[in-house]
Design an enzyme around this catalytic site. Sequence first.
Site, PDB file in Angstrom:
ATOM      1  CE  LYS A   1      19.331  11.678  22.104  1.00 54.79           C
ATOM      2  NZ  LYS A   1      18.574  12.438  21.512  1.00 54.79           N
TER       3      LYS A   1
HETATM    4  O1  G3P Z   1      19.134  15.012  19.619  1.00 51.66           O
HETATM    5  C1  G3P Z   1      19.960  15.494  18.531  1.00 51.66           C
HETATM    6  C2  G3P Z   1      19.361  15.835  17.468  1.00 51.66           C
HETATM    7  O2  G3P Z   1      17.844  15.827  17.536  1.00 51.66           O
HETATM    8  C3  G3P Z   1      19.769  17.350  17.145  1.00 51.66           C
HETATM    9  O3  G3P Z   1      19.032  17.829  16.141  1.00 51.66           O
HETATM   10  O4  G3P Z   1      17.998  19.535  14.612  1.00 51.66           O
HETATM   11  O5  G3P Z   1      18.854  20.028  16.695  1.00 51.66           O
HETATM   12  O6  G3P Z   1      20.449  19.726  15.216  1.00 51.66           O
HETATM   13  P1  G3P Z   1      18.971  19.302  15.558  1.00 51.66           P
END
Ligand code: G3P
Length: 226
Positions: free
Chosen positions: A86
């Site tokens: 990533k």
């Molecule tokens: O890796 C990106 C994603 O997992 C972000 O999720 O819940 O931290 O907005 P969040």
Amino acid sequence: MKFIIDDADIEKIRELYATFAVDGVTTNPTILAKSGKQPFEVLKEIRDFIGPEAELHVQVVAADAEGMLEEAHRIRKELGINTYVKVPTTKEGLKAMKALKKDGTNVTATAIYTQMQAYLAGKAGADYAAPYVNRIDNLGANGVKTAKDIHDIFKKNGLKTEVLAASFKNSQQVLELCQYGIGASTISPDVIEGLIKNDSVTMAVSAFVKDFEELCGTGRTMKDCR
Ligand code: G3P
């Protein structure tokens, strides 16, 4: 739409794999930090559990392309070729993506908030582009629409990149993208549990059991009734 777990808690991952048809696991530095273990310790546990063929997505943290490439090589060496590196979709990230695709590394372009970032990642050869649906909603824009737009941009421009939507906070966001037929969604365990939680279903199933037991006796099932 592939169905991926966005977490690094090995116990939760085991539980979810036992119930759902899961296509892989994504992590990010925040998720790894929550696990309380060192990155490669927890990532190897996950890789051992999901097997060498399953998708595992692991994020780099360097700010410059050269550093990202060094991290990517270690990630691939330690976790196998089916690991997706990533890479944040910054200028340096785009540079790294191009170089990584030249040597055949699987790449997930991450930290995507705009359609243009995704287009540029697609042009750089990324396998996936990860728009942050709920974080986009929180900015006052429309995360689901952004993810749909990105899907359309890839198809209309003949790019092989697929959307890997991330950062969900509710079932509706997941459903809309499933209906649209995007490539993949990565979902946190609590949101996954919510996808199947429904009091009406629980009540309907309980009523069936009650009626059956009245007919055949408490605890009886189709296995041991007359
Ligand atoms: O890796 C990106 C994603 O997992 C972000 O999720 O819940 O931290 O907005 P969040």
